[in-house]
Write an enzyme that holds these catalytic residues in place. Structure first.
Site, PDB file in Angstrom:
ATOM      1  N   PRO A 165       0.831  -1.213   0.000  1.00 48.45           N
ATOM      2  CA  PRO A 165       0.000   0.000   0.000  1.00 48.45           C
ATOM      3  C   PRO A 165       0.861   1.255   0.000  1.00 48.45           C
ATOM      4  O   PRO A 165       1.831   1.348   0.749  1.00 48.45           O
ATOM      5  CB  PRO A 165      -0.802  -0.118   1.305  1.00 48.45           C
ATOM      6  CG  PRO A 165       0.010  -1.020   2.171  1.00 48.45           C
ATOM      7  CD  PRO A 165       0.728  -1.962   1.260  1.00 48.45           C
ATOM      8  N   HIS A 224      -4.595  -1.332   8.597  1.00 48.38           N
ATOM      9  CA  HIS A 224      -3.281  -0.699   8.717  1.00 48.38           C
ATOM     10  C   HIS A 224      -2.963  -0.531  10.202  1.00 48.38           C
ATOM     11  O   HIS A 224      -3.433   0.384  10.861  1.00 48.38           O
ATOM     12  CB  HIS A 224      -3.317   0.658   8.020  1.00 48.38           C
ATOM     13  CG  HIS A 224      -1.966   1.256   7.760  1.00 48.38           C
ATOM     14  ND1 HIS A 224      -0.792   0.699   8.229  1.00 48.38           N
ATOM     15  CD2 HIS A 224      -1.582   2.373   7.075  1.00 48.38           C
ATOM     16  CE1 HIS A 224       0.231   1.446   7.842  1.00 48.38           C
ATOM     17  NE2 HIS A 224      -0.227   2.451   7.136  1.00 48.38           N
ATOM     18  N   TYR A 237       0.023   4.986  12.328  1.00 49.60           N
ATOM     19  CA  TYR A 237      -1.411   5.255  12.301  1.00 49.60           C
ATOM     20  C   TYR A 237      -2.092   4.651  13.541  1.00 49.60           C
ATOM     21  O   TYR A 237      -1.433   4.154  14.432  1.00 49.60           O
ATOM     22  CB  TYR A 237      -1.991   4.804  10.960  1.00 49.60           C
ATOM     23  CG  TYR A 237      -1.469   5.690   9.848  1.00 49.60           C
ATOM     24  CD1 TYR A 237      -2.090   6.891   9.546  1.00 49.60           C
ATOM     25  CD2 TYR A 237      -0.295   5.371   9.158  1.00 49.60           C
ATOM     26  CE1 TYR A 237      -1.583   7.740   8.573  1.00 49.60           C
ATOM     27  CE2 TYR A 237       0.218   6.215   8.188  1.00 49.60           C
ATOM     28  CZ  TYR A 237      -0.434   7.401   7.895  1.00 49.60           C
ATOM     29  OH  TYR A 237       0.085   8.245   6.954  1.00 49.60           O
ATOM     30  N   ARG A 250       8.039   0.763  -4.099  1.00 50.08           N
ATOM     31  CA  ARG A 250       8.531   1.646  -5.145  1.00 50.08           C
ATOM     32  C   ARG A 250       8.776   0.934  -6.467  1.00 50.08           C
ATOM     33  O   ARG A 250       8.573   1.505  -7.538  1.00 50.08           O
ATOM     34  CB  ARG A 250       9.798   2.350  -4.650  1.00 50.08           C
ATOM     35  CG  ARG A 250       9.505   3.443  -3.628  1.00 50.08           C
ATOM     36  CD  ARG A 250      10.717   3.774  -2.764  1.00 50.08           C
ATOM     37  NE  ARG A 250      10.983   2.715  -1.805  1.00 50.08           N
ATOM     38  CZ  ARG A 250      11.972   2.752  -0.915  1.00 50.08           C
ATOM     39  NH1 ARG A 250      12.787   3.800  -0.887  1.00 50.08           N
ATOM     40  NH2 ARG A 250      12.143   1.762  -0.050  1.00 50.08           N
TER      41      ARG A 250
END
Length: 371
Positions: free
Chosen positions: A28, A179, A184, A316
């Site tokens: 993600p 997540h 978070y 990436r």
């Protein structure tokens, strides 16, 4: 030369509800391609469909309710418009033969009134702000001191995740990932410096995560639910003095649920994959690129051959190489630089305009012939 017969990254994987043609997972990654109300832009469908050859796609973080919105123009899964927008994405991926999970990302203390549809101060486990300036829709600002969540707030956050997970299935997603990493909300409950509570959610730092995962598993099925964790990740000022006992206890509590997978990032100070792989009975996705250089083909293969994970997530490399599995199959290059100037803009440039290896070679041939 790598090929489908010899690279462990390209071998099929099947366990429970997962039946994957290869072991490459797209991690993600936030990209800010949403309308201001959180509905994904049409170009999002193109982006994920281009990468449907991955064994599994995991979306960027999606806020389950505007109460958990951390940034402007991040996508949501709260409204009928959100569900319809994501349905276009899942349809496009499934038409290409892919599989896709929605990552639910509640910001907790992350966020600012100028970046939230509600215009309010975000809430987290404790009144501890994010260090340094934060991005807002019109620039940067000092991080606000978050409001400490009440027990009712905690229950509401769990309910919001449950509702969003159900919306994810309505939108056609194959499953959901919570997540629990990278600063978070769930990570904030697990960490030492962001959870200063003296109630049950502070004395047992795993309690919120266990209650959350259990509730979502009961709502949509444990075999359609994954969890991402990043033990010891210091991003955004997170601090965990001794992550091992906390995460070992968390895995012991979650193992009986039979989740679709655990998505785990490694850390220089705490080798989470080596420590926790033996304690996790189900499928494990390993990520070794967080806070490091982009993961190479060789690193991903090593994770599998050493037994640290069943699947490997790439971030990436998937951004710049929509055909990453095909490239690995022929030992093609996977080092294309990211278009950083357009990484977090809102259009197709720097998002869906990266060429496949076949397109690169055709372009090179055309250039050679014209030269």
């Amino acid at each position: 030369m790598t090929n489908r017969a010899t690279s462990p990254l390209l071998t099929p994987y099947s366990s429970g509800s997962l039946s994957l043609p290869n072991r490459l997972v797209m991690a993600p990654m936030t990209r800010f391609r949403a309308h201001e109300d959180g509905t994904p832009l049409p170009v999002v469908a193109d982006h994920y469909a281009q990468r449907a050859e991955a064994g599994l796609l995991i979306t960027e973080g999606i806020w389950p309710h505007r109460r958990g919105q951390s940034d402007w123009r991040l996508p949501g899964l709260e409204t009928a418009a959100h569900v319809a927008g994501w349905r276009a994405v899942t349809d496009a991926v499934h038409e290409r033969g892919g599989r896709i999970f929605a990552q639910l990302m509640h910001g907790g203390r992350q966020g600012h009134p100028r970046s939230r549809l509600l215009g309010d101060v975000p809430a987290g486990p404790s009144a501890v702000p994010v260090p340094g300036p934060v991005h807002v829709k019109d620039g940067k600002a000092e991080a606000p001191v978050p409001r400490e969540m009440t027990v009712d707030d905690i229950r509401t956050a769990i309910d919001d995740h449950v509702a969003a997970a159900r919306n994810a299935l309505r939108a056609g997603f194959d499953g959901v990932e919570i997540h629990g990493a990278n600063s978070y909300l769930t990570h904030q409950f697990l960490a030492d410096n962001t959870n200063l509570r003296d109630d049950a959610y502070g004395c047992d730092k795993t309690r919120f995560a266990v209650e959350l995962v259990t509730a979502v598993a009961e709502a949509v099925g444990a075999d359609r639910l994954g969890l991402r964790l990043s033990p010891g990740n210091p991003q955004f000022g997170m601090a965990e003095r001794a992550p091992a006992p906390v995460y070992r206890a968390l895995l012991d509590a979650l193992n009986p649920l039979g989740l679709a997978y655990l998505h785990l990032t490694d850390n220089d100070d705490y080798p989470a994959l080596a420590d926790l792989r033996p304690r996790w009975r189900g499928t494990l996705i390993g990520n070794v690129g967080e806070n490091h250089e982009p993961t190479t083909r060789q690193q991903g293969e090593r994770v599998l051959t050493q037994g640290y994970a069943d699947l490997v997530s790439y971030g990436r490399a998937f951004l710049t190489h929509p055909d990453l599995p095909a490239r690995i199959a022929v030992n093609g290059p996977i080092g294309t630089p990211i278009d950083t100037a357009r990484l977090y803009t809102h259009g197709a440039e720097g998002y869906t305009d990266y060429p496949t290896l076949e397109e690169e070679r055709a372009s090179q041939l055309t250039a050679a012939e014209s030269g």
